[in-house]
Design a protein around this motif. Structure first.
Motif, PDB file in Angstrom:
ATOM      1  N   LEU A  43     -63.252  20.593  13.329  1.00 24.11           N
ATOM      2  CA  LEU A  43     -61.790  20.751  13.254  1.00 24.11           C
ATOM      3  C   LEU A  43     -61.397  21.612  12.067  1.00 24.11           C
ATOM      4  O   LEU A  43     -60.439  22.350  12.104  1.00 24.11           O
ATOM      5  N   GLU A  44     -62.179  21.498  10.970  1.00 26.50           N
ATOM      6  CA  GLU A  44     -61.846  22.288   9.789  1.00 26.50           C
ATOM      7  C   GLU A  44     -62.237  23.743   9.949  1.00 26.50           C
ATOM      8  O   GLU A  44     -61.573  24.632   9.438  1.00 26.50           O
ATOM      9  N   ASP A  45     -63.348  23.957  10.684  1.00 24.31           N
ATOM     10  CA  ASP A  45     -63.826  25.330  10.847  1.00 24.31           C
ATOM     11  C   ASP A  45     -62.850  26.173  11.654  1.00 24.31           C
ATOM     12  O   ASP A  45     -62.700  27.371  11.402  1.00 24.31           O
ATOM     13  N   ALA A  46     -62.177  25.531  12.622  1.00 23.64           N
ATOM     14  CA  ALA A  46     -61.330  26.305  13.524  1.00 23.64           C
ATOM     15  C   ALA A  46     -60.237  27.081  12.781  1.00 23.64           C
ATOM     16  O   ALA A  46     -60.157  28.298  12.911  1.00 23.64           O
ATOM     17  N   PRO A  47     -59.410  26.415  11.948  1.00 24.34           N
ATOM     18  CA  PRO A  47     -58.398  27.204  11.220  1.00 24.34           C
ATOM     19  C   PRO A  47     -59.020  28.096  10.153  1.00 24.34           C
ATOM     20  O   PRO A  47     -58.490  29.169   9.869  1.00 24.34           O
ATOM     21  N   LYS A  49     -61.601  29.830  10.309  1.00 23.43           N
ATOM     22  CA  LYS A  49     -62.035  31.070  10.935  1.00 23.43           C
ATOM     23  C   LYS A  49     -60.866  32.070  10.939  1.00 23.43           C
ATOM     24  O   LYS A  49     -61.016  33.228  10.548  1.00 23.43           O
ATOM     25  N   VAL A  50     -59.683  31.589  11.328  1.00 23.82           N
ATOM     26  CA  VAL A  50     -58.503  32.461  11.367  1.00 23.82           C
ATOM     27  C   VAL A  50     -58.153  32.925   9.965  1.00 23.82           C
ATOM     28  O   VAL A  50     -57.806  34.086   9.745  1.00 23.82           O
ATOM     29  N   ARG A  51     -58.295  31.991   8.975  1.00 21.60           N
ATOM     30  CA  ARG A  51     -57.961  32.360   7.595  1.00 21.60           C
ATOM     31  C   ARG A  51     -58.852  33.475   7.088  1.00 21.60           C
ATOM     32  O   ARG A  51     -58.401  34.411   6.456  1.00 21.60           O
ATOM     33  N   LYS A  55     -57.631  37.091   5.932  1.00 18.83           N
ATOM     34  CA  LYS A  55     -57.904  37.577   4.579  1.00 18.83           C
ATOM     35  C   LYS A  55     -58.606  38.932   4.636  1.00 18.83           C
ATOM     36  O   LYS A  55     -58.271  39.839   3.865  1.00 18.83           O
ATOM     37  N   ALA A  56     -59.538  39.050   5.561  1.00 20.66           N
ATOM     38  CA  ALA A  56     -60.250  40.323   5.692  1.00 20.66           C
ATOM     39  C   ALA A  56     -59.260  41.437   6.034  1.00 20.66           C
ATOM     40  O   ALA A  56     -59.310  42.525   5.442  1.00 20.66           O
TER      41      ALA A  56
END
Ligand code: HEC
Length: 252
Positions: A43-47, A49-51, A55-56
């Motif tokens: 659940l933590e990885d999902a957002p 990934k978008v962050r 940032k990139a």
């Protein structure tokens, strides 16, 4: 050898059956892992990934954007200009605040001669635009709170239905709305003097005031010419002056 009893042959077969079954499942697991090689997403990885992606993108955009020095050189100029600048008087009629410098300046201007306005209005028998009446009706909700939704008057305000003031000179009505009204005032043969009188309702735009007054002049059995936004605008200098009294108005 009894095949139903414990014997070396039975043990041998059982051992290989066991090993075989184990290998079959191990192979199945290997195949699943091979095709499902992307890591499990929590659940933590999902957002996150978008962050990381955002940032990139931000980093890429910033590195190709205007330099910090260039931005600072501009903000310095803007800041200096802002500090040195003087506030500009608000001249847009609908934005004039009662008691403000602009309102005082306009109030000290010579009084507008309303004769031309009133005589042109009383001579006019142009048909009333239904769209104007619709806008006026919506604005009238405020007036109706005191004067009654059918202009019948009540415990806190005199009637607008059958009022000679409503049918009379339009400059009176514009002044009453822009400045409010302090009694006593005689309406349809009855004397009224409500404590506090009527407060100014100058916050409405020229169009809204013209529409509400046109509506009042053509509702509840009243009949009168339309009030035009330009006529309201011409009297905006009245905003901020003390409540008008019946004596200051033209006798209807
Ligand atoms: C807070 C209550 C209140 C509201 C809202 C209000 N009025 Fe009045 N109005 C009064 C009072 C009170 C008087 C009489 C003044 C007095 O007794 O001192 C009056 C008087 C008048 C008069 C002159 C007397 C008459 O009855 O013909 C007109 C015209 C008028 N109002 C129009 C309006 C219009 C148009 C609106 C809405 C844009 C409006 N009023 C909103 C309270 C109000």
């Amino acid at each position: 050898m009894d095949p139903s009893k414990d014997n070396p042959l039975l043990r041998f077969a059982t051992f290989w059956w066991g090993l075989g079954t184990f290998l079959v499942f191990a192979l199945l697991l290997a195949v699943i892992m091979f095709f499902n090689s992307s890591g499990p997403i929590s659940l933590e990885d999902a957002p996150a990934k978008v962050r990381y992606e955002t940032k990139a993108k931000t980093d890429a955009a910033q590195s190709s954007a205007v330099s910090i020095e260039a931005i600072q050189s501009v903000t310095d100029v803007v800041a200096k200009t802002l500090v040195a600048s003087k506030p500009i008087a608000v001249e847009s009629p609908s934005q004039i605040v009662p008691g403000s410098a602009t309102s005082k300046k306009l109030a000290s201007a010579p009084a507008v001669d309303t004769k031309a306005m009133d005589s042109a209005s009383s001579a006019s028998d142009a048909p009333i635009d239904p769209a104007v009446l619709a806008v006026g009706k919506a604005q009238f909700v405020v007036c109706g709170a005191c004067h009654g939704q059918n202009g019948e008057g009540g415990a806190i305000a005199p009637p607008l239905a059958g009022s000679e003031w409503v049918k009379g000179p339009i400059s009176n009505l514009i002044k009453i709305q822009l400045r409010g009204l302090n009694g006593p005032i005689s309406v349809a043969g009855k004397e009224y003097n409500f404590p506090g009188g009527m407060a100014a309702l100058s916050y409405q735009t020229d169009e809204q005031i013209a529409s509400v007054l046109t509506y009042v002049r053509n509702s509840f059995g009243n009949k009168g010419s339309a009030v035009k936004p330009e006529q309201v605008a011409a009297l905006r200098g009245e905003v901020g002056k003390p409540q008008v009294t019946a004596g200051e108005l033209i006798k209807p």
